[in-house]
Design an enzyme around this catalytic site. Structure first.
Site, short mmCIF file in Angstrom:
data_model
loop_
_atom_site.label_atom_id
_atom_site.label_comp_id
_atom_site.label_asym_id
_atom_site.label_seq_id
_atom_site.Cartn_x
_atom_site.Cartn_y
_atom_site.Cartn_z
CD GLN A 157 -0.94 0.11 3.92
OE1 GLN A 157 -1.73 -1.00 3.86
NE2 GLN A 157 -1.21 1.15 4.57
CB CYS A 163 -4.40 -1.07 5.45
SG CYS A 163 -5.52 0.00 6.82
CG HIS A 303 -3.06 -2.69 9.61
ND1 HIS A 303 -3.08 -1.67 8.39
CD2 HIS A 303 -2.64 -3.60 9.40
CE1 HIS A 303 -2.45 -2.27 7.63
NE2 HIS A 303 -1.97 -3.61 8.00
CG ASN A 324 0.11 -6.07 6.69
OD1 ASN A 324 -0.74 -5.36 6.59
ND2 ASN A 324 0.99 -6.13 7.49
#
Length: 374
Positions: A157, A163, A303, A324
């Site tokens: 990102q 995110c 997050h 992630n």
């Protein structure tokens, strides 16, 4: 013969060779933190210089002297934390230096997190277009959607709190593969630009999902065929055109029962699930193993990530497999394993409190165009 034309391929070849040699040299640099690295300012600076040979492009290309000093101070603090933590006995995970290691945690969290839950008044039970009930039957001990090739590669990102877009798009990519048999790479940039769900400061995953229900999400320019411009780590003017497919749509969204790890497990067994977690400074330096906290408690550190499976270690530590969006250089090739079935009903880092996943009907697809047109 045109000598200029002959030189161009040679120059390009030499430049490419130089880049490859630099990359190979950086890959050989040891940035493991040892006691000897912490003995003095000089030894710490030597470590920082080695680190910059690997990660400078992720930090500052040509920082000013004041900026360099600030970065070095942050780096020293992070290096000490990594060294001290990894000396502890009985820990289930390790820390390490990574591309974020010359940033203070506060700066890092401001740039790389940004998920926001919806209003408490949201009616979760009616969020989906079809029934969201999942039955517990034939539940395997471990499960990983990567084994079914239903998860796209880890993305990055960049210094943008998007995110939320990456988690949502990842969930849609996976359910589209599960329902159609074709794994497409979809556009986070389009969701960032066009959904109205957020920006590089924060965003709402539910609103991003609803945008894909109502409008759809384009194929990313990295996909086939190129459609939406590539990711830029900043919000731009929307360039989406409903009259120019291909794009992928979903039928609705569902929420897993909040405060229930079993409900999250059943949802993950059905498909990858988008979750909001609260991170900490240990999370940002995570290197490998099963993360068991501590986690943040501030809403600014929310997050959004994607749970793609679950498992158990040989010494019986249960964990979630979490994708992630900080690139493959972070954690375990871009993933983190997070402890599962803990005493807190909300799960590690609050992983069960705001878990949602897209609904999509089964269709028979024969090529990319068929998938995108639905």
């Amino acid at each position: 013969m045109d000598m200029t034309a002959m030189r161009k391929p040679l120059v390009l070849a030499v430049a490419l060779s130089a880049i490859l040699l630099l990359a190979a040299a950086a890959a050989d640099v040891d940035v493991t933190v040892r006691d000897s690295d912490l003995e003095s300012e000089e030894t710490m600076w030597d470590l920082y210089e080695r680190w910059r040979r690997v990660y400078a492009s992720s930090s500052q290309d040509l920082p000013s002297s004041d900026m360099m000093k600030s970065r070095f101070e942050a780096f020293k603090a992070n290096a000490r934390q990594v060294n001290e933590f990894n000396k502890k006995e009985g820990m289930s995970y390790t820390l390490g230096l990574n591309k974020f290691s010359d940033m203070s945690y506060e700066e890092f969290a401001a740039k790389y997190t940004g998920g926001m839950p919806g209003s408490i008044a949201d009616d979760r039970s009616s969020a989906g277009a079809v029934s969201c009930k999942l039955r517990e039957k034939n539940v395997p001990l471990t499960w990983d959607w990567r084994d079914s090739r239903a998860v796209t590669p880890v993305k990055d990102q960049g210094p943008c709190g998007s995110c939320w877009a990456f988690s949502v798009v990842g969930a849609v990519e996976s359910i589209n593969k599960i329902r159609t048999g074709i794994l497409l790479t979809l556009s986070e940039q389009q969701v960032l630009d066009c959904s109205g769900a957020g920006d590089c400061v924060f965003g709402y995953p539910k609103d991003a999902f609803n945008h894909i229900v109502n409008t759809g999400v384009s194929l990313d320019s990295r996909g086939k065929p190129p459609y939406y411009p590539p990711y830029e780590a900043q919000k731009k003017q929307c360039r989406f055109d409903l009259e120019k497919p291909p794009f992928v749509k979903i039928d609705g969204i569902c929420f897993a029962q909040s405060g229930d790890e079993t409900a999250l497990k059943l949802a993950v067994l059905s498909q990858p699930v988008s979750v909001i977690i609260q991170i900490s400074d240990r999370f940002h330096s995570y290197h490998g193993g099963v993360f068991d906290g501590p986690c943040g408690t501030e809403t600014k550190d929310n997050h959004v990530v994607l749970v793609v499976g679950y498992g158990v270690t040989t010494d019986n530590i249960k964990y979630w497999i979490v994708k992630n969006s900080w690139g493959e250089g972070w954690g375990e090739s871009g993933y983190i394993r997070m402890k599962r079935d803990i005493t807190d009903k909300n799960g590690i880092c609050g992983i069960t409190t705001w878990a949602m996943y897209p609904v999509k009907k089964y269709i028979v697809a024969h090529d990319d165009a068929d998938v995108a047109a639905y």
